[in-house]
Design a protein around this motif. Structure first.
Motif, PDB file in Angstrom:
ATOM      1  N   MET A   1       0.822  -1.175   0.000  1.00  0.00           N
ATOM      2  CA  MET A   1       0.000   0.000   0.000  1.00  0.00           C
ATOM      3  C   MET A   1       0.877   1.254   0.000  1.00  0.00           C
ATOM      4  SD  MET A   1      -3.293   0.933   2.473  1.00  0.00           S
ATOM      5  CE  MET A   1      -2.747  -0.150   3.723  1.00  0.00           C
ATOM      6  N   VAL A   2       1.910   1.257   0.805  1.00  0.00           N
ATOM      7  CA  VAL A   2       2.812   2.410   0.865  1.00  0.00           C
ATOM      8  C   VAL A   2       3.527   2.585  -0.467  1.00  0.00           C
ATOM      9  CG1 VAL A   2       4.882   3.362   1.953  1.00  0.00           C
ATOM     10  CG2 VAL A   2       3.124   2.295   3.357  1.00  0.00           C
ATOM     11  N   LYS A   3       4.026   1.488  -1.038  1.00  0.00           N
ATOM     12  CA  LYS A   3       4.738   1.577  -2.316  1.00  0.00           C
ATOM     13  C   LYS A   3       3.859   2.169  -3.403  1.00  0.00           C
ATOM     14  CE  LYS A   3       8.010  -2.175  -1.670  1.00  0.00           C
ATOM     15  NZ  LYS A   3       8.471  -3.485  -2.143  1.00  0.00           N
ATOM     16  N   LYS A   4       2.583   1.764  -3.446  1.00  0.00           N
ATOM     17  CA  LYS A   4       1.660   2.271  -4.454  1.00  0.00           C
ATOM     18  C   LYS A   4       1.401   3.756  -4.241  1.00  0.00           C
ATOM     19  CE  LYS A   4      -2.724   1.306  -6.661  1.00  0.00           C
ATOM     20  NZ  LYS A   4      -3.946   1.960  -6.425  1.00  0.00           N
ATOM     21  N   ALA A   5       1.155   4.157  -3.008  1.00  0.00           N
ATOM     22  CA  ALA A   5       0.903   5.569  -2.713  1.00  0.00           C
ATOM     23  C   ALA A   5       2.115   6.427  -3.067  1.00  0.00           C
ATOM     24  CB  ALA A   5       0.534   5.750  -1.244  1.00  0.00           C
ATOM     25  N   CYS A  26      -3.244   9.375   6.841  1.00  0.00           N
ATOM     26  CA  CYS A  26      -2.724   8.563   7.943  1.00  0.00           C
ATOM     27  C   CYS A  26      -1.471   9.222   8.525  1.00  0.00           C
ATOM     28  CB  CYS A  26      -2.390   7.181   7.406  1.00  0.00           C
ATOM     29  SG  CYS A  26      -1.502   6.120   8.557  1.00  0.00           S
ATOM     30  N   ALA A  27      -1.454   9.376   9.831  1.00  0.00           N
ATOM     31  CA  ALA A  27      -0.307  10.001  10.503  1.00  0.00           C
ATOM     32  C   ALA A  27       0.960   9.176  10.295  1.00  0.00           C
ATOM     33  CB  ALA A  27      -0.596  10.163  11.989  1.00  0.00           C
ATOM     34  N   GLY A  28       0.835   7.873  10.267  1.00  0.00           N
ATOM     35  CA  GLY A  28       1.994   7.014  10.026  1.00  0.00           C
ATOM     36  C   GLY A  28       2.577   7.229   8.642  1.00  0.00           C
ATOM     37  N   PHE A  29       1.714   7.384   7.651  1.00  0.00           N
ATOM     38  CA  PHE A  29       2.190   7.642   6.299  1.00  0.00           C
ATOM     39  C   PHE A  29       2.814   9.027   6.212  1.00  0.00           C
ATOM     40  CE2 PHE A  29       1.761   9.101   1.915  1.00  0.00           C
ATOM     41  CZ  PHE A  29       2.407   8.066   1.252  1.00  0.00           C
ATOM     42  N   PRO A  33       9.380   8.092   5.875  1.00  0.00           N
ATOM     43  CA  PRO A  33      10.406   8.807   5.106  1.00  0.00           C
ATOM     44  C   PRO A  33      10.069   8.957   3.622  1.00  0.00           C
ATOM     45  CG  PRO A  33      11.451   7.238   6.580  1.00  0.00           C
ATOM     46  CD  PRO A  33       9.964   6.991   6.659  1.00  0.00           C
ATOM     47  N   SER A  34       9.589   7.913   2.991  1.00  0.00           N
ATOM     48  CA  SER A  34       9.233   8.001   1.571  1.00  0.00           C
ATOM     49  C   SER A  34       7.886   8.670   1.381  1.00  0.00           C
ATOM     50  CB  SER A  34       9.197   6.604   0.937  1.00  0.00           C
ATOM     51  OG  SER A  34      10.467   6.010   0.991  1.00  0.00           O
ATOM     52  N   GLY A  35       6.958   8.398   2.266  1.00  0.00           N
ATOM     53  CA  GLY A  35       5.609   8.941   2.145  1.00  0.00           C
ATOM     54  C   GLY A  35       5.578  10.447   2.229  1.00  0.00           C
ATOM     55  N   ARG A  36       6.252  10.996   3.223  1.00  0.00           N
ATOM     56  CA  ARG A  36       6.175  12.450   3.420  1.00  0.00           C
ATOM     57  C   ARG A  36       6.841  13.236   2.297  1.00  0.00           C
ATOM     58  NH1 ARG A  36       9.830  11.565   8.105  1.00  0.00           N
ATOM     59  NH2 ARG A  36      11.910  12.064   7.381  1.00  0.00           N
TER      60      ARG A  36
END
Length: 63
Positions: A1-5, A26-29, A33-36
């Motif tokens: 899910m993270v990789k796709k986002a 999501c606060a975790g996302f 490091p990659s998400g933000r």
């Protein structure tokens, strides 16, 4: 899910805000490091184009 986002410059919606009037990132996302750095919404917020509003989702037993 993270990789796709990350690949789509998107974000992940907080599971506790799904189906509400104000779904939140999501606060975790948002702290991942990659998400933000990849999320267009979070980059726009850092640039001052969007405003970040932190929310506390309702507790399941309070619904």
């Amino acid at each position: 899910m993270v990789k796709k986002a990350v690949a789509e410059e998107g974000h992940i919606v907080c599971h506790k805000t799904l189906g509400t009037a104000a779904p939140a990132i999501c606060a975790g996302f948002a702290t991942h490091p990659s998400g933000r750095t990849a999320s267009l919404a979070l980059r726009l917020a850092r640039a001052g184009v969007l405003t970040i509003v932190c929310v506390q989702p309702e507790q399941e037993d309070e619904r």
